[in-house]
Design a protein around this motif. Structure first.
Motif, PDB file in Angstrom:
ATOM      1  N   GLN A 179       0.830  -1.204   0.000  1.00  0.00           N
ATOM      2  CA  GLN A 179       0.000   0.000   0.000  1.00  0.00           C
ATOM      3  C   GLN A 179       0.868   1.259   0.000  1.00  0.00           C
ATOM      4  N   VAL A 181       2.151   1.722  -3.572  1.00  0.00           N
ATOM      5  CA  VAL A 181       1.096   2.240  -4.450  1.00  0.00           C
ATOM      6  C   VAL A 181       0.821   3.713  -4.163  1.00  0.00           C
ATOM      7  N   SER A 182       0.804   4.074  -2.885  1.00  0.00           N
ATOM      8  CA  SER A 182       0.560   5.468  -2.515  1.00  0.00           C
ATOM      9  C   SER A 182       1.659   6.381  -3.041  1.00  0.00           C
ATOM     10  N   ARG A 219       1.131   6.859  -6.785  1.00  0.00           N
ATOM     11  CA  ARG A 219      -0.006   7.706  -7.144  1.00  0.00           C
ATOM     12  C   ARG A 219       0.198   9.173  -6.784  1.00  0.00           C
ATOM     13  N   ASP A 275      -2.806  -2.120  -6.097  1.00  0.00           N
ATOM     14  CA  ASP A 275      -3.691  -1.735  -5.000  1.00  0.00           C
ATOM     15  C   ASP A 275      -4.630  -2.896  -4.672  1.00  0.00           C
TER      16      ASP A 275
END
Length: 635
Positions: free
Chosen positions: A462, A465-466, A469, A486
């Motif tokens: 996570q 992915v954060s 993004r 995600d």
């Protein structure tokens, strides 16, 4: 008598007749006389000049502009006269007089040229010159050329440079260049190019060298740079990156414009002047990055190395144009060599970075299954790399991943359908993240609790992915890549939930209302639930989920599955248990709302959140206390 006197014996011979002047010779002598009047007035060594002030004042000043025109015209006329006498009568006294006047004129022009370069230093400053297009300055300076300017055209030019579009500094620059060009043209045409160029190079080179020094550019050898510690070298790199743009776009560009305009009549002279004035400083400027690139490579030097590469790459069109002469080939070559060396250094550091990930030997499990320091380090590193995607595209364009490092298709989904993910930069970034993910799989095995292993993987994926993004990585890897991973992070979270709470769910009947349950089984059901819930809660009270969104999703998912199931069992059987035996209150320790309260306190890593109460009222007050405590926690 008339014819007698006209007899041959009385005829005058050619040797005794007075010399006969042609029209051309008379005109030439007249021009020399006029030139003598104009030039001798400005003779630096004359004791009989008409005005002592003329020896002090500048010929090329606003007050003497018309006289300067006459002076230059007289020099041109002298030049024509000397050509005439060379062809017709090289021994003439007039020819010697013209030569003397020419020497006087050239000494005066040398002095004026030197004085103008010195006095107009501010308006001829590279910054002042480079702020205007070379075409505009060249056209205006040509129109301002004093050697060709008649009074009417001069007035027209002055009017054209007094509009609002022309600043005072630009106007001064144009006039100064026009005057310098007029003198240079005159001296070059008169055979005094060497003297003119010598003055120009002497003054302008000192100005350029001083400007290079003021920009903080130092001439540092490789041995000196190699001995510097990284902190000191990093400061030098920052200074260089700050200096290179004004050096190229202002200093060297301004000097090129000035040379091109002052010596526009001679390509060879303007090239030699610019080369001798700027070449040394440019070689010093562009030699520094190559020496930095040759030093020891470590991943921490990556971004400063990319700064150097990006600076030269961005300025390459200007470098190629400004230093386009044959005599400045070495400057272009030095800039290219620096780019090549820097690119090699970046590739080496990328390889070392990947190796460092693979060789990470940390064997300590992160308390609570939080984000691993390796994950933070790698992803922060990658987000910075993404900011240099343009430069990286150039550097690794012809540097594909080795065959053994080919990415599995399942990692991307369908890479052939996504142009971004198939680019060399995207593939390299994706590969490095895959190396990290593989390393994290190994770190997850350090946890003895399977549920905590999955929570660890969910947290770290996570985080990855954060980071993608919220940085330029999203443009390299794409939304589909982020969404796919995600989803995988949610799968890890679901696995955590399955393994971490399986005993709690198993303690309750799947369908409490399906049939009447014997009272003893009900009592045992409450006992099993109490034990399993307390055990799960106490164990997981120190576990963490740093990402607020993922944390809430896990807690909501648990509550939606557990609380309704327990509530149904609780409401069907609570009263029967309490009636069956005095003191049975301890068996029904949790009300359904208490479960939600306890679940809401999970994943903050608190050490004091264990279940120790024996009744619902205690649980509720305990929750209030914890809620107050966690409400102040940074999430």
């Amino acid at each position: 008598m008339f014819f007698k006197s006209a007899s041959p014996s009385r005829t005058t011979t050619p040797s005794s007749s007075p010399p006969r002047h042609t029209f051309s010779e008379s005109l030439t002598e007249e021009n020399i006389m006029i030139a003598h009047t104009v030039i001798s007035k400005w003779d630096l060594h004359s004791q009989h000049s008409s005005s002592h002030a003329c020896n002090i004042d500048s010929l090329f000043s606003a007050n003497n502009r018309m006289e300067a025109n006459q002076f230059l015209k007289s020099v041109n006329d002298l030049q024509a006269a000397m050509h005439y006498y060379v062809s017709h009568n090289a021994t003439s006294e007039k020819f010697a007089q013209a030569q003397t006047l020419m020497q006087i004129a050239m000494k005066r022009l040398q002095k004026e040229f030197y004085r103008m370069l010195k006095a107009n230093r501010e308006c001829l400053d590279s910054e002042s010159v480079s702020t205007h297009s070379s075409t505009t300055i060249s056209s205006r300076a040509s129109r301002a050329s004093l050697s060709d300017m008649e009074e009417d055209s001069e007035d027209e030019f002055i009017r054209s440079t007094t509009d609002d579009s022309v600043s005072e500094m630009e106007r001064s620059s144009i006039f100064a260049m026009a005057e310098l060009k007029a003198i240079a043209d005159c001296m070059i045409a008169s055979g005094y190019a060497k003297e003119c160029v010598k003055i120009y190079k002497l003054i302008r080179k000192s100005i350029v060298d001083e400007a290079i020094y003021n920009l903080g550019v130092e001439k540092l050898s490789f041995s000196v740079i190699q001995k510097m510690d990284w902190e000191a070298l990093e400061i030098k790199i920052k200074n260089w990156v700050h200096a290179v743009k004004p050096a190229v776009k202002t200093l060297f560009y301004g000097e090129r414009i000035l040379c091109d305009n002052v010596f526009s009549t001679s390509d060879s002279i303007r090239e030699s002047c610019f080369s001798e004035i700027c070449k040394e400083g440019a070689m010093t400027l562009f030699g520094f990055p190559e020496n930095v690139a040759k030093c020891k490579k470590t991943p921490e030097k990556m971004f400063r190395t990319l700064d150097l590469y990006e600076a030269i790459s961005d300025l390459w069109p200007e470098i190629e144009s400004i230093f386009g002469f044959e005599s400045t080939t070495d400057v272009r070559s030095q800039a290219v060599n620096s780019l090549i060396r820097l690119g090699d250094a970046v590739r080496t550091m990328l390889t070392d970075f990947e190796s460092a990930i693979q060789k990470d030997t940390s064997k300590t499990a992160i308390p609570g299954g939080g984000v691993h320091p390796l994950t933070r380090y790698v992803m922060n590193y990658m987000t910075f790399l993404a900011d240099y995607s343009g430069s990286l595209a150039d550097i690794i364009a012809d540097w594909p991943l080795p065959l053994q490092s080919s990415l599995p298709e399942t990692y991307f989904g369908s890479p052939n359908k996504d142009e971004d993910i198939s680019s060399p930069v995207s593939m390299r970034i994706a590969w490095l993240i895959l190396v990290l993910l593989c390393k994290l799989d190994g770190r997850a095995e350090l946890y003895k609790d399977v549920a905590l292993s999955y929570l660890f993987l969910a947290n770290n994926l996570q985080y990855i992915v954060s980071k993608i993004r919220t940085s330029n990585l999203r443009f390299l890897l794409g939304d589909d890549w982020a969404a796919k991973h995600d989803t995988k992070a949610r799968q890890y979270a679901a696995n955590y939930e399955r393994f971490g709470w399986s005993k709690v769910f198993a303690s309750l009947p799947e369908n409490p209302a399906a049939a009447e349950i014997p009272i003893e089984q009900v009592r045992n059901g409450f006992r099993r639930f109490n034990l399993s819930f307390v055990d799960a809660y106490n164990k997981q009270s120190s576990w963490v989920v740093p990402d607020p969104k993922l944390r809430d999703e896990i807690k909501v998912s648990l509550a939606r599955k557990l609380v309704p199931l327990y509530r149904e069992f609780y409401e069907l059987n609570r009263n029967s248990v309490l009636r069956s035996e005095p003191g049975s209150e301890n068996l029904v320790r949790f009300a359904p709302d208490d479960l939600e309260n306890y679940l809401s306190d999970l994943f903050y890593g608190a050490s004091g959140g264990s279940v120790s109460g024996s009744g619902s009222s205690h649980s509720t007050s305990s929750h209030s206390s914890r809620s107050s405590h966690y409400g102040g926690r940074s999430r």
